[in-house]
Motif scaffolding. Structure first.
Motif, short mmCIF file in Angstrom:
data_model
loop_
_atom_site.label_atom_id
_atom_site.label_comp_id
_atom_site.label_asym_id
_atom_site.label_seq_id
_atom_site.Cartn_x
_atom_site.Cartn_y
_atom_site.Cartn_z
N LEU A 75 0.62 -1.41 0.51
CA LEU A 75 0.04 -0.10 0.36
C LEU A 75 0.48 1.86 -0.10
CD1 LEU A 75 -2.48 -1.27 2.98
CD2 LEU A 75 -2.88 -0.76 -0.01
N LYS A 76 2.26 1.53 1.17
CA LYS A 76 3.13 2.64 0.70
C LYS A 76 3.30 2.32 -0.63
CE LYS A 76 4.21 2.17 6.12
NZ LYS A 76 5.28 1.66 7.11
N ALA A 77 4.00 1.21 -1.10
CA ALA A 77 4.58 1.47 -2.28
C ALA A 77 3.88 2.19 -3.17
CB ALA A 77 4.89 0.69 -3.20
N CYS A 78 2.19 1.83 -3.33
CA CYS A 78 1.10 1.79 -4.37
C CYS A 78 0.79 3.80 -4.57
CB CYS A 78 0.00 1.25 -4.25
SG CYS A 78 -0.25 0.03 -4.46
N LYS A 79 1.07 4.15 -2.92
CA LYS A 79 0.79 5.85 -2.15
C LYS A 79 2.20 6.19 -3.46
CE LYS A 79 0.17 7.20 1.10
NZ LYS A 79 -0.46 8.00 2.72
N LYS A 80 3.36 6.04 -3.99
CA LYS A 80 4.10 6.73 -4.96
C LYS A 80 3.23 7.06 -6.16
CE LYS A 80 8.11 5.78 -0.59
NZ LYS A 80 8.54 4.63 -0.65
N PHE A 81 3.15 5.86 -6.62
CA PHE A 81 2.79 5.89 -8.09
C PHE A 81 3.07 7.43 -8.34
CE2 PHE A 81 0.37 2.11 -7.64
CZ PHE A 81 1.78 0.86 -7.71
N LYS A 82 3.58 7.69 -10.09
CA LYS A 82 2.96 9.12 -10.30
C LYS A 82 2.36 8.93 -10.98
CE LYS A 82 8.46 9.17 -11.99
NZ LYS A 82 8.89 8.52 -13.39
N GLY A 83 1.80 10.25 -10.75
CA GLY A 83 0.27 10.53 -11.30
C GLY A 83 -1.04 9.67 -10.30
N ILE A 84 -0.80 9.25 -9.28
CA ILE A 84 -1.87 8.50 -8.17
C ILE A 84 -2.85 9.91 -8.18
CG2 ILE A 84 -0.80 8.68 -6.07
CD1 ILE A 84 -1.93 6.35 -5.78
N GLU A 85 -4.59 9.71 -7.99
CA GLU A 85 -5.28 10.70 -8.07
C GLU A 85 -5.07 10.57 -6.23
OE1 GLU A 85 -8.71 10.06 -9.73
OE2 GLU A 85 -7.63 9.67 -11.51
N GLU A 86 -5.70 12.39 -5.70
CA GLU A 86 -5.22 12.38 -4.51
C GLU A 86 -6.64 11.21 -3.61
OE1 GLU A 86 -4.10 13.79 -2.36
OE2 GLU A 86 -2.25 14.20 -3.35
N ASP A 88 -7.35 8.19 -4.61
CA ASP A 88 -7.60 7.18 -4.24
C ASP A 88 -5.68 6.94 -2.77
OD1 ASP A 88 -8.55 6.71 -6.46
OD2 ASP A 88 -6.65 6.28 -7.69
N LYS A 89 -5.59 8.10 -3.31
CA LYS A 89 -3.89 8.15 -2.14
C LYS A 89 -5.16 8.42 0.00
CE LYS A 89 -0.23 10.10 -3.47
NZ LYS A 89 0.47 11.64 -3.04
N GLU A 90 -6.14 8.76 -0.51
CA GLU A 90 -7.03 8.52 0.75
C GLU A 90 -7.62 7.25 0.95
OE1 GLU A 90 -9.77 11.51 0.49
OE2 GLU A 90 -8.17 13.64 0.45
N GLN A 91 -8.38 6.87 -0.07
CA GLN A 91 -8.72 5.21 -0.43
C GLN A 91 -7.21 4.85 0.20
OE1 GLN A 91 -11.95 4.78 -0.33
NE2 GLN A 91 -12.31 6.45 -1.04
#
Length: 557
Positions: A75-86, A88-91
Motif C-alpha cells: 500500500l505504501k508503494a502504491c501511494k508513491k505511483f506517479k500521477g496517482i489521484e488524491e 485514491d491516496k485517501e482510500q
C-alpha cells in the motif's frame, strides 16, 4: 463315613461373609476402573482440544501477521505511483489504517508477548505442566483419618521394598522399579493400586488358607482386611466420581462438551476456524492484487477487482466478526483468573436483551439475538468484562425441546450465558426472578431423571418441584423433614468415617453443608456426631426416599 471335617455355623457364616466381600470388592473395582478411564479420557480430550485450538490459532495469527506486513508495504508503494489521484491516496490510507487493526487486540497482544517463548522447545512441556496444575485443582483429597490409614499401607510397602534392602544388584533394580510404582500410586492418591501391589508382593504376609487348618480367628482377620480394602476402594470411587463431575462442570469441561456437541452438528474445531481461513484468503487476494498494481505502476488491477473502496472490501472481510472469533477460539490461553467487577456498567439484577447473536453458541443451532434475562454475575478476564445473563422464563421456553434434551444429557446448566457489554441493552423485565428459576428448574428436573423407573421419576419430580421457585436444597429439606421419622437405624455406604454396612443410629437433622448436603445426628454411645445423609442407607419405610436422595446427591456432590 465322610472324612471331611464339619464346620461350625460361625465358620460357615464367616466364609460366606468373605465370599460376599470379595464380590463387593470386585464390583467396586470395576466401577473404579470405569471412573478412572473416564477421568483420564476427559483430561486427554481437554488437553488435545487446547493443543489443536492453540495450533490452529497460532498458524492463523502468524499468517495474518505476515500478510499484514506485506499488504502495508505494498500500500505504501502504491501511494508513491506517479500521477496517482488524491482520492485514491485517501482510500489507500483508509485501507492501511483498517489493515493495521487486524492484528490488534488482547488475543494478538498475548500471542506477540508469548511468541518467542512458544518457539522454545520447552514450551510444550510448560503447557503440559500448566494443564497438570489445572487438573490438580479438581483432585479430591482423602480426609485426614483415611489419609493416615492409606499412609500405613504406603509405609508397609516402602519399608519392605526400599532398594537398600535388595540382596543383590538385580533385586535392588527390581525394588527401585517397584518403589517408583508405589510412590506414583501414593502421590496420585490411588489407594487401589497400593492394595494391588500389597496383594501381589506381600501375599506371604496375608492370611494363608492353604496347607493348614483354618481357624475362626484367621477368618476374622481376613474379613477385617477385606473390609479395610472395600472401604478404601469405595472411598476412592467417591473421590474420583467427584473429581470427574467437578472437571466436567468446570469451564474446561463445558468447553469440551460444547465442542463435542458442535462436532455432532458439523460445527467442530475445523468449522470454527474456517471463517478465519476465509479472512486469510481475502487478505491473500488483496495482497496479490496489490502486487499486480506495483508491477504495473498503477491502480488499475484494484479498480478491475472492485476492491479499491476499503469500505466494500472490509465489509466482506468482516473484521468485527474476526475479533469475536479470535476471542472465541483463543480464549484466555494465556489469560489470568477472572476478577469480580465492583461497579459494572450494567448492575447485577438488571434485565437485558442480546442485541446480536453470540459466536460459538451457534453450535446449538440457535440465533440468540433478542434473548432476554437478568445480569447474575459480572467479572473481568484479562481486559474483557463478562456479564453472566440468567435467562428469563420466556427465553427458556423458546429453546427447542430436542436441544434442551441434548444439553441436559450432557450435564450442562443452560439457564445462564456469557456476554459482553456491547452485546447487551437494558430492557424492562418480562417476569420475576422467581418465575425464571421456576421455569428453569421445571424444565431441568422434568428431563434430567428420565432414566429412572417411572414411579421413581414421578416421585423425584414431586420432591424437587414441590416449590419450583425455590432451590433443590429447600425442596429436599422440606420433603425429608416431613417424611423421615426419627430415630431410625441405618447403615453406612462407606463414603466417610464408617465402614460399608456399619450400623448407625440416626437421631435427627443437624444442618446443611455445601459439600455434603443435609447432615444428620448419629448417636454413638449417647454422643451425637454429625454425618452426611448421603452416606446413610436403610431398609425401613424410608428406603425409597433415601435412595432417591442418594441419586440426586451422587449427581450434585
Amino acid at each position: 463315613m465322610s472324612k471331611e471335617i464339619s464346620k461350625s455355623p460361625e465358620m460357615l457364616q464367616k466364609e460366606a461373609r468373605i465370599k460376599e466381600l470379595h464380590q463387593q470388592i470386585k464390583k467396586a473395582r470395576t466401577t473404579l476402573k470405569k471412573l478412572q478411564t473416564r477421568l483420564k479420557n476427559t483430561k486427554q480430550e481437554i488437553t488435545d482440544i487446547q493443543r489443536t485450538v492453540y495450533s490452529n490459532v497460532s498458524r492463523a495469527m502468524e499468517k495474518m501477521e505476515a500478510l499484514k506486513a506485506e499488504i502495508i508495504a505494498l500500500l505504501k508503494a502504491c501511494k508513491k505511483f506517479k500521477g496517482i489521484e488524491e482520492s485514491d491516496k485517501e482510500q489507500l490510507d483508509l485501507l492501511m489504517n483498517d489493515i493495521e487493526e487486524i492484528t490488534e487486540g488482547a488475543e494478538f497482544d498475548a500471542f506477540q508477548k508469548n511468541k518467542e517463548r512458544m518457539a522454545n522447545p520447552e514450551f510444550e512441556e510448560e503447557q503440559r505442566a500448566k494443564m497438570n496444575d489445572i487438573f490438580q485443582q479438581f483432585q479430591i483429597k482423602p480426609p485426614a483419618e483415611e489419609q493416615k490409614n492409606i499412609r500405613k499401607v504406603f509405609i508397609n510397602l516402602s519399608t519392605n521394598f526400599h532398594p537398600d534392602k535388595g540382596r543383590n544388584e538385580q533385586e535392588r533394580k527390581d525394588y527401585h522399579s517397584l518403589m517408583q510404582q508405589i510412590n506414583e500410586a501414593y502421590q496420585a492418591g490411588d489407594i487401589d493400586k497400593l492394595l494391588e501391589l500389597e496383594k501381589i508382593y506381600l501375599s506371604d504376609k496375608a492370611v494363608d488358607f492353604t496347607g493348614k487348618a483354618v481357624t475362626v480367628d484367621m477368618l476374622t482377620q481376613e474379613i477385617d482386611r477385606l473390609l479395610r480394602d472395600l472401604s478404601f476402594i469405595k472411598n476412592q470411587v467417591k473421590r474420583i466420581s467427584l473429581e470427574v463431575k467437578g472437571l466436567r462442570k468446570s469451564d474446561l469441561g463445558n468447553m469440551l462438551t460444547e465442542i463435542n456437541r458442535a462436532e455432532k452438528h458439523g460445527m467442530g474445531i475445523g468449522a470454527m476456524t474456517e471463517d478465519m481461513d476465509d479472512q486469510i484468503e481475502r487478505l491473500t487476494e488483496l495482497q496479490e492484487v496489490l502486487q499486480k498494481c506495483v508491477e504495473k505502476g498503477n491502480m488499475d488491477p484494484m479498480k478491475e477487482m472492485a476492491i479499491l473502496d476499503p469500505m466494500d472490501f472490509l465489509d466482506d472481510l468482516d473484521i468485527d466478526d474476526e475479533d469475536a472469533m479470535m476471542t472465541e477460539l483463543f480464549g484466555d490461553l494465556f489469560g489470568e483468573a477472572p476478577q469480580p467487577v465492583k461497579n459494572p456498567k450494567i448492575p447485577i439484577g438488571t434485565s437485558v436483551q442480546l442485541k446480536k447473536n453470540i459466536p460459538y453458541l451457534h453450535a446449538l443451532g440457535l440465533d440468540l439475538k433478542g434473548w432476554q434475562g437478568r445480569i447474575s454475575n459480572v467479572y473481568k478476564t484479562g481486559k474483557k468484562v463478562i456479564y453472566e445473563v440468567q435467562l428469563d422464563s420466556f427465553t427458556l421456553r423458546s429453546i427447542p425441546k430436542e436441544i434442551v434434551n441434548d444439553i441436559i444429557k450432557d450435564d450442562i446448566e443452560f439457564d445462564t450465558i456469557a456476554a459482553e457489554f456491547s452485546d447487551l441493552k437494558k430492557v424492562p423485565p418480562r417476569d420475576t426472578a422467581e418465575e425464571a428459576l421456576s421455569t428453569y428448574r421445571t424444565m431441568s428436573h422434568s428431563k434430567r431423571w428420565k432414566y429412572l423407573k417411572k414411579k421413581d421419576h414421578a416421585l423425584m419430580q414431586e420432591i424437587l418441584l414441590k416449590f419450583p421457585e425455590k432451590s433443590d436444597r429447600y425442596n429436599w429439606e422440606f420433603w425429608l423433614k416431613k417424611n423421615l421419622k426419627f430415630p431410625f437405624t441405618g447403615e453406612s455406604r462407606g463414603y466417610f468415617n464408617y465402614l460399608p454396612g456399619e450400623k448407625m443410629k440416626i437421631d435427627g437433622f443437624y444442618d446443611w453443608h455445601e459439600d455434603g448436603g443435609l447432615l444428620v445426628w448419629v448417636n454413638e454411645s449417647d454422643e451425637l456426631r454429625d454425618h452426611p445423609l448421603l452416606d446413610i442407607q436403610t431398609n425401613n419405610k424410608s428406603k425409597g426416599i433415601l435412595d432417591l436422595y442418594h441419586e440426586w446427591s451422587d449427581f450434585y456432590f
